[in-house]
Design an enzyme around this catalytic site. Structure first.
Site, PDB file in Angstrom:
ATOM      1  N   GLN A 263      -3.710   2.503  16.882  1.00 33.50           N
ATOM      2  CA  GLN A 263      -4.759   1.972  16.607  1.00 33.50           C
ATOM      3  C   GLN A 263      -5.809   1.468  17.773  1.00 33.50           C
ATOM      4  OE1 GLN A 263      -5.754   1.857  13.391  1.00 33.50           O
ATOM      5  NE2 GLN A 263      -3.999   1.427  12.061  1.00 33.50           N
TER       6      GLN A 263
ATOM      7  N   ARG B 286       3.051  -1.269  10.822  1.00 32.56           N
ATOM      8  CA  ARG B 286       4.199  -1.199  11.730  1.00 32.56           C
ATOM      9  C   ARG B 286       4.531  -2.679  12.330  1.00 32.56           C
ATOM     10  NH1 ARG B 286       1.598   3.621  14.824  1.00 32.56           N
ATOM     11  NH2 ARG B 286      -0.153   2.643  13.633  1.00 32.56           N
TER      12      ARG B 286
ATOM     13  N   THR C  12     -10.492   4.630  10.679  1.00 27.96           N
ATOM     14  CA  THR C  12     -10.474   3.984  11.856  1.00 27.96           C
ATOM     15  C   THR C  12      -9.900   4.780  13.114  1.00 27.96           C
ATOM     16  OG1 THR C  12      -8.339   3.056  11.151  1.00 27.96           O
ATOM     17  CG2 THR C  12     -10.263   1.619  10.950  1.00 27.96           C
TER      18      THR C  12
ATOM     19  N   ARG D  78      -3.452  -6.432  14.187  1.00 28.92           N
ATOM     20  CA  ARG D  78      -2.143  -6.715  15.342  1.00 28.92           C
ATOM     21  C   ARG D  78      -2.081  -8.203  15.703  1.00 28.92           C
ATOM     22  NH1 ARG D  78      -1.371  -2.673  13.252  1.00 28.92           N
ATOM     23  NH2 ARG D  78      -0.626  -0.875  14.449  1.00 28.92           N
TER      24      ARG D  78
ATOM     25  N   LYS E 236       0.806  -1.230  -0.076  1.00 29.77           N
ATOM     26  CA  LYS E 236       0.200  -0.041  -0.074  1.00 29.77           C
ATOM     27  C   LYS E 236       0.794   1.234   0.041  1.00 29.77           C
ATOM     28  CE  LYS E 236      -2.256   1.692   3.782  1.00 29.77           C
ATOM     29  NZ  LYS E 236      -1.993   3.333   3.640  1.00 29.77           N
TER      30      LYS E 236
ATOM     31  N   ASP F 163      -3.293   4.327  -2.028  1.00 24.99           N
ATOM     32  CA  ASP F 163      -4.546   4.815  -1.106  1.00 24.99           C
ATOM     33  C   ASP F 163      -4.432   6.376  -0.806  1.00 24.99           C
ATOM     34  OD1 ASP F 163      -5.908   4.902   1.191  1.00 24.99           O
ATOM     35  OD2 ASP F 163      -4.113   4.391   2.627  1.00 24.99           O
ATOM     36  N   LEU F 164      -5.006   7.054  -1.949  1.00 22.63           N
ATOM     37  CA  LEU F 164      -5.074   8.452  -2.041  1.00 22.63           C
ATOM     38  C   LEU F 164      -6.188   8.900  -1.449  1.00 22.63           C
ATOM     39  CD1 LEU F 164      -2.911   8.928  -5.329  1.00 22.63           C
ATOM     40  CD2 LEU F 164      -1.940   8.793  -3.112  1.00 22.63           C
ATOM     41  N   LYS F 165      -7.254   8.273  -1.203  1.00 19.77           N
ATOM     42  CA  LYS F 165      -8.649   8.642  -0.613  1.00 19.77           C
ATOM     43  C   LYS F 165      -9.110  10.050  -1.094  1.00 19.77           C
ATOM     44  CE  LYS F 165      -7.385   6.933   3.910  1.00 19.77           C
ATOM     45  NZ  LYS F 165      -5.984   6.511   4.078  1.00 19.77           N
ATOM     46  N   LEU F 166      -9.171  10.018  -2.423  1.00 19.32           N
ATOM     47  CA  LEU F 166      -9.770  11.134  -3.080  1.00 19.32           C
ATOM     48  C   LEU F 166     -11.084  11.515  -2.552  1.00 19.32           C
ATOM     49  CD1 LEU F 166      -7.593  10.169  -5.242  1.00 19.32           C
ATOM     50  CD2 LEU F 166      -9.190  10.844  -7.066  1.00 19.32           C
ATOM     51  N   HIS F 167     -11.421  12.993  -2.504  1.00 15.98           N
ATOM     52  CA  HIS F 167     -12.638  13.541  -2.126  1.00 15.98           C
ATOM     53  C   HIS F 167     -12.523  14.730  -2.477  1.00 15.98           C
ATOM     54  CE1 HIS F 167     -15.050  14.222   2.032  1.00 15.98           C
ATOM     55  NE2 HIS F 167     -15.909  14.536   0.847  1.00 15.98           N
ATOM     56  N   ASP F 168     -13.477  15.212  -3.572  1.00 17.06           N
ATOM     57  CA  ASP F 168     -13.771  16.507  -4.290  1.00 17.06           C
ATOM     58  C   ASP F 168     -15.055  16.469  -4.917  1.00 17.06           C
ATOM     59  OD1 ASP F 168     -12.929  18.988  -5.160  1.00 17.06           O
ATOM     60  OD2 ASP F 168     -10.991  18.482  -5.159  1.00 17.06           O
TER      61      ASP F 168
ATOM     62  N   PRO G 118     -17.496  15.908  -7.802  1.00 12.37           N
ATOM     63  CA  PRO G 118     -17.623  14.698  -8.751  1.00 12.37           C
ATOM     64  C   PRO G 118     -16.723  14.936 -10.029  1.00 12.37           C
ATOM     65  CG  PRO G 118     -19.771  14.863  -7.962  1.00 12.37           C
ATOM     66  CD  PRO G 118     -18.999  16.069  -7.523  1.00 12.37           C
ATOM     67  N   ASN G 119     -16.645  16.013 -10.792  1.00  9.80           N
ATOM     68  CA  ASN G 119     -16.076  16.462 -11.943  1.00  9.80           C
ATOM     69  C   ASN G 119     -14.480  15.999 -11.815  1.00  9.80           C
ATOM     70  OD1 ASN G 119     -15.724  17.003 -14.961  1.00  9.80           O
ATOM     71  ND2 ASN G 119     -14.595  18.816 -13.891  1.00  9.80           N
ATOM     72  N   THR G 120     -13.850  16.640 -10.624  1.00  4.77           N
ATOM     73  CA  THR G 120     -12.360  16.755 -10.173  1.00  4.77           C
ATOM     74  C   THR G 120     -12.034  15.281 -10.013  1.00  4.77           C
ATOM     75  OG1 THR G 120     -12.609  18.976  -9.512  1.00  4.77           O
ATOM     76  CG2 THR G 120     -10.999  17.849  -8.718  1.00  4.77           C
TER      77      THR G 120
HETATM   78  O1  C5P Z   1       1.072   0.553  10.976  1.00  2.00           O
HETATM   79  P1  C5P Z   1      -0.460  -0.023  10.844  1.00  2.00           P
HETATM   80  O2  C5P Z   1      -0.626  -1.387  10.897  1.00  2.00           O
HETATM   81  O3  C5P Z   1      -1.434   0.924  11.798  1.00  2.00           O
HETATM   82  O4  C5P Z   1      -0.725   0.640   9.423  1.00  2.00           O
HETATM   83  C1  C5P Z   1      -2.163   0.723   9.208  1.00  2.00           C
HETATM   84  C2  C5P Z   1      -2.172   1.492   7.898  1.00  2.00           C
HETATM   85  O5  C5P Z   1      -3.279   1.566   7.434  1.00  2.00           O
HETATM   86  C3  C5P Z   1      -1.643   2.932   7.630  1.00  2.00           C
HETATM   87  O6  C5P Z   1      -1.118   3.096   6.484  1.00  2.00           O
HETATM   88  C4  C5P Z   1      -2.730   3.832   8.224  1.00  2.00           C
HETATM   89  O7  C5P Z   1      -2.847   4.901   7.444  1.00  2.00           O
HETATM   90  C5  C5P Z   1      -3.923   2.881   7.096  1.00  2.00           C
HETATM   91  N1  C5P Z   1      -5.282   3.031   7.458  1.00  2.00           N
HETATM   92  C6  C5P Z   1      -5.779   3.081   8.802  1.00  2.00           C
HETATM   93  N2  C5P Z   1      -7.146   3.132   9.075  1.00  2.00           N
HETATM   94  C7  C5P Z   1      -7.756   3.637   8.077  1.00  2.00           C
HETATM   95  C8  C5P Z   1      -7.401   3.966   6.795  1.00  2.00           C
HETATM   96  C9  C5P Z   1      -6.106   3.721   6.618  1.00  2.00           C
HETATM   97  O8  C5P Z   1      -5.037   2.668   9.709  1.00  2.00           O
HETATM   98  N3  C5P Z   1      -9.316   3.725   8.403  1.00  2.00           N
END
Ligand code: C5P
Length: 230
Positions: free
Chosen positions: A188, A209, A117, A179, A31, A58-63, A65-67
């Site tokens: 988290q 991590r 999250t 985890r 990712k 994972d760029l999470k676009l939010h703008d 609709p056209n953009t």
């Molecule tokens: O290190 P860790 O396992 O917590 O990484 C989780 C990854 O998932 C990170 O890149 C974090 O930005 C991403 N993420 C998240 N919760 C979300 C969306 C993305 O933890 N809802």
């Protein structure tokens, strides 16, 4: 996107990523988030693809609709495996995102972030003025995402079960907050083990991590992979 654990490459530079990836002698699912992409750009994506890795951009676009549609036309040409938008952008934005993507790419999957999250129920009420439970808010966005014709959502593994029950097991549930037993929780809040994520209906897990900060990333990855694949 292969069904392997998706490693979150949360590093500051392409050099750091390459040093990390050199410890693996197999093809991975990775990712790339905005912090890395904004610095390294499309060329780095191509170099990861050449190494045979599947890529979740994972760029999470939010703008408007056209953009978002035009931005997706650009991302379509990168030919990654998975891209995403924020469901909060609305049904029309999600539909246009998919149209833009499909203009140049028939294969890349597209999913939507429901609630981050990191968002707590108190923040949901105070900042977004949403007065329902977090589960209900996530389910609502999942329904809208499904209606827009997208392939799935990013959610907590704890919400995957509810979404699976209503929208089916095939609808992608890509879940961070993973985890292994005994691993540090870090920041988290709502976590599960890879085994539990699978039982709860996650279709893909994202792990950062516990692998990237491990003393032995390759063996941590193998352990998580075995737990996930069962
Ligand atoms: O290190 P860790 O396992 O917590 O990484 C989780 C990854 O998932 C990170 O890149 C974090 O930005 C991403 N993420 C998240 N919760 C979300 C969306 C993305 O933890 N809802």
């Amino acid at each position: 996107m292969r069904n392997l654990p998706i490693i979150a490459l949360d590093f500051k530079s392409a050099e750091e990523v390459n040093t990390f990836l050199d410890q693996f002698d197999e093809e991975l699912c990775v990712k790339i988030g905005m912090e890395l992409f904004y610095q390294t750009g499309p060329e780095f994506i191509q170099s990861l693809k050449k190494r045979g890795h599947d890529i979740f951009l994972d760029l999470k676009l939010h703008d408007i609709p056209n953009t978002v549609s035009k931005a997706m036309e650009g991302l379509a040409r990168l030919d990654v495996d998975l891209v995403n938008v924020h469901a909060a952008g609305g049904l029309k934005m999600m539909e246009e995102a998919k149209k833009g993507l499909r203009k140049y790419n028939p294969d890349t999957k597209i999913i939507a972030v429901t609630q981050l999250t990191s968002t707590t129920e108190a923040q949901l009420r105070e900042e977004q003025n949403i007065q329902t439970s977090i589960e209900e808010a996530v389910l609502h966005y999942a329904r809208r995402t499904h209606k827009a014709g997208l392939d799935g959502v990013v959610c907590s593994p704890l919400e995957a079960e509810l979404i699976s029950q209503e929208l089916g097991p095939e609808f992608m549930k890509v879940t961070p907050g993973i985890r292994p037993k005994g691993a540090a929780q870090n920041d988290q809040q709502r976590i599960t083990t890879p085994e539990d994520a699978k039982v709860l209906g996650s279709t893909h897990i994202v792990v950062g991590r516990p692998i990237t900060q491990s003393d032995d990333p390759a063996s941590s990855y193998q352990n998580i992979k075995e737990s996930w694949l069962g």
